[in-house]
Design a protein around this motif. Structure first.
Motif, PDB file in Angstrom:
ATOM      1  N   SER A   1       0.853  -1.332  -0.137  1.00  0.00           N
ATOM      2  CA  SER A   1       0.121   0.071   0.140  1.00  0.00           C
ATOM      3  C   SER A   1       0.908   1.260  -0.076  1.00  0.00           C
ATOM      4  CB  SER A   1      -1.164  -0.175   1.170  1.00  0.00           C
ATOM      5  OG  SER A   1      -0.379   0.059   2.479  1.00  0.00           O
ATOM      6  N   ARG A   2       2.084   1.248   0.705  1.00  0.00           N
ATOM      7  CA  ARG A   2       2.809   2.340   0.673  1.00  0.00           C
ATOM      8  C   ARG A   2       3.479   2.688  -0.690  1.00  0.00           C
ATOM      9  NH1 ARG A   2       3.492   5.264   5.633  1.00  0.00           N
ATOM     10  NH2 ARG A   2       1.794   4.082   6.798  1.00  0.00           N
ATOM     11  N   LEU A   3       3.992   1.380  -1.296  1.00  0.00           N
ATOM     12  CA  LEU A   3       4.373   1.689  -2.753  1.00  0.00           C
ATOM     13  C   LEU A   3       3.566   2.073  -3.468  1.00  0.00           C
ATOM     14  CD1 LEU A   3       6.534  -1.882  -2.916  1.00  0.00           C
ATOM     15  CD2 LEU A   3       7.368   0.309  -2.870  1.00  0.00           C
ATOM     16  N   LYS A   4       2.435   1.700  -3.505  1.00  0.00           N
ATOM     17  CA  LYS A   4       1.483   2.233  -4.271  1.00  0.00           C
ATOM     18  C   LYS A   4       0.971   3.642  -4.194  1.00  0.00           C
ATOM     19  CE  LYS A   4      -3.434   1.319  -5.789  1.00  0.00           C
ATOM     20  NZ  LYS A   4      -4.548   0.473  -5.247  1.00  0.00           N
ATOM     21  N   LEU A   5       1.187   4.094  -3.185  1.00  0.00           N
ATOM     22  CA  LEU A   5       1.161   5.416  -2.879  1.00  0.00           C
ATOM     23  C   LEU A   5       2.309   6.228  -3.445  1.00  0.00           C
ATOM     24  CD1 LEU A   5      -0.548   6.535   0.585  1.00  0.00           C
ATOM     25  CD2 LEU A   5       1.223   7.969  -0.697  1.00  0.00           C
ATOM     26  N   LEU A   6       3.276   6.000  -3.155  1.00  0.00           N
ATOM     27  CA  LEU A   6       4.755   6.371  -3.761  1.00  0.00           C
ATOM     28  C   LEU A   6       4.697   6.418  -5.061  1.00  0.00           C
ATOM     29  CD1 LEU A   6       7.180   4.848  -0.998  1.00  0.00           C
ATOM     30  CD2 LEU A   6       6.466   7.339  -1.363  1.00  0.00           C
ATOM     31  N   ILE A   7       4.382   5.414  -5.906  1.00  0.00           N
ATOM     32  CA  ILE A   7       4.607   5.169  -7.242  1.00  0.00           C
ATOM     33  C   ILE A   7       3.651   6.165  -7.886  1.00  0.00           C
ATOM     34  CG2 ILE A   7       3.913   3.639  -9.053  1.00  0.00           C
ATOM     35  CD1 ILE A   7       5.380   1.463  -7.432  1.00  0.00           C
ATOM     36  N   LYS A   8       2.363   6.329  -7.360  1.00  0.00           N
ATOM     37  CA  LYS A   8       1.522   7.187  -7.809  1.00  0.00           C
ATOM     38  C   LYS A   8       1.834   8.652  -7.654  1.00  0.00           C
ATOM     39  CE  LYS A   8      -3.358   8.789  -7.532  1.00  0.00           C
ATOM     40  NZ  LYS A   8      -4.610   8.626  -6.535  1.00  0.00           N
ATOM     41  N   ASP A   9       2.383   9.120  -6.559  1.00  0.00           N
ATOM     42  CA  ASP A   9       3.184  10.449  -6.401  1.00  0.00           C
ATOM     43  C   ASP A   9       4.110  10.566  -7.295  1.00  0.00           C
ATOM     44  OD1 ASP A   9       1.571  11.477  -4.179  1.00  0.00           O
ATOM     45  OD2 ASP A   9       3.442  11.886  -3.033  1.00  0.00           O
ATOM     46  N   ALA A  10       4.877   9.768  -7.648  1.00  0.00           N
ATOM     47  CA  ALA A  10       6.023   9.789  -8.711  1.00  0.00           C
ATOM     48  C   ALA A  10       5.512   9.803 -10.028  1.00  0.00           C
ATOM     49  CB  ALA A  10       6.902   8.723  -8.362  1.00  0.00           C
ATOM     50  N   HIS A  11       4.335   9.603 -10.395  1.00  0.00           N
ATOM     51  CA  HIS A  11       3.739   9.588 -11.576  1.00  0.00           C
ATOM     52  C   HIS A  11       4.361   8.416 -12.465  1.00  0.00           C
ATOM     53  CE1 HIS A  11       1.510  13.284 -10.521  1.00  0.00           C
ATOM     54  NE2 HIS A  11       2.609  13.839  -9.980  1.00  0.00           N
TER      55      HIS A  11
ATOM     56  N   SER B   1       4.492   3.923 -13.178  1.00  0.00           N
ATOM     57  CA  SER B   1       4.000   2.775 -13.152  1.00  0.00           C
ATOM     58  C   SER B   1       4.708   1.774 -12.521  1.00  0.00           C
ATOM     59  CB  SER B   1       3.446   2.271 -14.511  1.00  0.00           C
ATOM     60  OG  SER B   1       4.905   1.890 -15.328  1.00  0.00           O
ATOM     61  N   PHE B   2       4.027   0.715 -11.812  1.00  0.00           N
ATOM     62  CA  PHE B   2       4.686  -0.486 -11.218  1.00  0.00           C
ATOM     63  C   PHE B   2       6.048  -0.672 -12.174  1.00  0.00           C
ATOM     64  CE2 PHE B   2       1.325  -0.364  -8.291  1.00  0.00           C
ATOM     65  CZ  PHE B   2       1.659  -0.637  -7.087  1.00  0.00           C
ATOM     66  N   ASN B   3       5.546  -0.901 -13.490  1.00  0.00           N
ATOM     67  CA  ASN B   3       6.505  -1.840 -14.166  1.00  0.00           C
ATOM     68  C   ASN B   3       7.705  -0.745 -14.492  1.00  0.00           C
ATOM     69  OD1 ASN B   3       5.177  -4.068 -14.605  1.00  0.00           O
ATOM     70  ND2 ASN B   3       3.920  -3.204 -16.531  1.00  0.00           N
ATOM     71  N   GLN B   4       7.507   0.559 -14.374  1.00  0.00           N
ATOM     72  CA  GLN B   4       8.526   1.498 -14.844  1.00  0.00           C
ATOM     73  C   GLN B   4       9.419   1.561 -13.425  1.00  0.00           C
ATOM     74  OE1 GLN B   4       7.339   5.478 -15.405  1.00  0.00           O
ATOM     75  NE2 GLN B   4       9.236   6.313 -15.677  1.00  0.00           N
ATOM     76  N   VAL B   5       8.873   1.380 -12.285  1.00  0.00           N
ATOM     77  CA  VAL B   5      10.044   1.512 -11.056  1.00  0.00           C
ATOM     78  C   VAL B   5      10.578  -0.089 -11.044  1.00  0.00           C
ATOM     79  CG1 VAL B   5       9.809   1.439  -8.364  1.00  0.00           C
ATOM     80  CG2 VAL B   5       8.458   3.171  -9.705  1.00  0.00           C
ATOM     81  N   GLU B   6       9.829  -0.957 -11.410  1.00  0.00           N
ATOM     82  CA  GLU B   6      10.578  -2.190 -11.405  1.00  0.00           C
ATOM     83  C   GLU B   6      11.935  -2.119 -12.499  1.00  0.00           C
ATOM     84  OE1 GLU B   6       6.763  -5.264 -10.566  1.00  0.00           O
ATOM     85  OE2 GLU B   6       7.323  -4.798 -12.556  1.00  0.00           O
ATOM     86  N   ARG B   7      11.614  -1.716 -13.670  1.00  0.00           N
ATOM     87  CA  ARG B   7      12.636  -1.683 -14.619  1.00  0.00           C
ATOM     88  C   ARG B   7      13.871  -0.804 -14.118  1.00  0.00           C
ATOM     89  NH1 ARG B   7       8.490  -0.976 -18.230  1.00  0.00           N
ATOM     90  NH2 ARG B   7       8.587   1.427 -18.203  1.00  0.00           N
TER      91      ARG B   7
ATOM     92  N   LYS C   1       1.463  -7.743  -3.406  1.00  0.00           N
ATOM     93  CA  LYS C   1       0.042  -7.405  -2.755  1.00  0.00           C
ATOM     94  C   LYS C   1      -0.455  -8.666  -2.260  1.00  0.00           C
ATOM     95  CE  LYS C   1      -4.182  -5.688  -4.384  1.00  0.00           C
ATOM     96  NZ  LYS C   1      -5.098  -5.005  -5.507  1.00  0.00           N
ATOM     97  N   TYR C   2      -0.128  -9.922  -2.848  1.00  0.00           N
ATOM     98  CA  TYR C   2      -0.944 -10.953  -2.392  1.00  0.00           C
ATOM     99  C   TYR C   2       0.164 -12.272  -2.019  1.00  0.00           C
ATOM    100  CZ  TYR C   2      -5.013  -9.050  -4.289  1.00  0.00           C
ATOM    101  OH  TYR C   2      -5.968  -8.220  -4.498  1.00  0.00           O
TER     102      TYR C   2
ATOM    103  N   PHE D   1      15.005  -2.080   1.604  1.00  0.00           N
ATOM    104  CA  PHE D   1      16.104  -1.102   1.534  1.00  0.00           C
ATOM    105  C   PHE D   1      16.323  -0.130   0.284  1.00  0.00           C
ATOM    106  CE2 PHE D   1      20.582   0.392   1.210  1.00  0.00           C
ATOM    107  CZ  PHE D   1      20.687   1.367   2.475  1.00  0.00           C
ATOM    108  N   GLU D   2      16.397  -0.954  -0.663  1.00  0.00           N
ATOM    109  CA  GLU D   2      16.456  -0.278  -2.165  1.00  0.00           C
ATOM    110  C   GLU D   2      15.180   0.485  -2.480  1.00  0.00           C
ATOM    111  OE1 GLU D   2      18.955  -4.053  -4.272  1.00  0.00           O
ATOM    112  OE2 GLU D   2      16.860  -3.719  -4.508  1.00  0.00           O
ATOM    113  N   MET D   3      14.171   0.010  -1.843  1.00  0.00           N
ATOM    114  CA  MET D   3      12.754   0.692  -2.229  1.00  0.00           C
ATOM    115  C   MET D   3      12.982   2.137  -1.360  1.00  0.00           C
ATOM    116  SD  MET D   3      10.001  -2.314  -2.915  1.00  0.00           S
ATOM    117  CE  MET D   3      10.309  -2.894  -1.682  1.00  0.00           C
ATOM    118  N   ALA D   4      13.089   1.894  -0.166  1.00  0.00           N
ATOM    119  CA  ALA D   4      13.400   3.076   0.517  1.00  0.00           C
ATOM    120  C   ALA D   4      14.296   4.159  -0.058  1.00  0.00           C
ATOM    121  CB  ALA D   4      13.797   2.799   1.860  1.00  0.00           C
TER     122      ALA D   4
END
Length: 76
Positions: free
Chosen positions: A10-20, A22-28, A41-42, A52-55
């Motif tokens: 849920s935190r990642l989803k919020l941060l990714i949205k704030d950064a404008h 996509s999940f795939n873009q951040v993964e790349r 998520k599941y 640590f890397e995501m933070a």
């Protein structure tokens, strides 16, 4: 706590949205395989190294990603 990794998602989803982004873009950009972040998520709990890397990527504290309480985003 059961499903504690959902807080990370849920935190990642919020941060990714704030950064404008996509999940795939951040993964790349982090060099992660496709759907790695969505799997939190599941299915999977992120490793300490990934948290640590995501933070660092989002410039937030590790505690922010792991906290279960709703708080506003604080930039480190």
């Amino acid at each position: 706590m059961e499903h504690e990794y959902l807080f990370v998602y849920s935190r990642l989803k919020l941060l990714i949205k704030d950064a404008h982004k996509s999940f795939n873009q951040v993964e790349r950009e982090l060099g992660y395989p496709r759907n790695t972040l969505k799997n939190y998520k599941y299915k999977k709990k992120p490793s300490v190294g990934r948290v640590f890397e995501m933070a660092n990527y989002f410039n937030v504290s590790i505690e922010f990603l792991l906290e279960s309480k709703k708080k506003t985003i604080k930039i480190v």
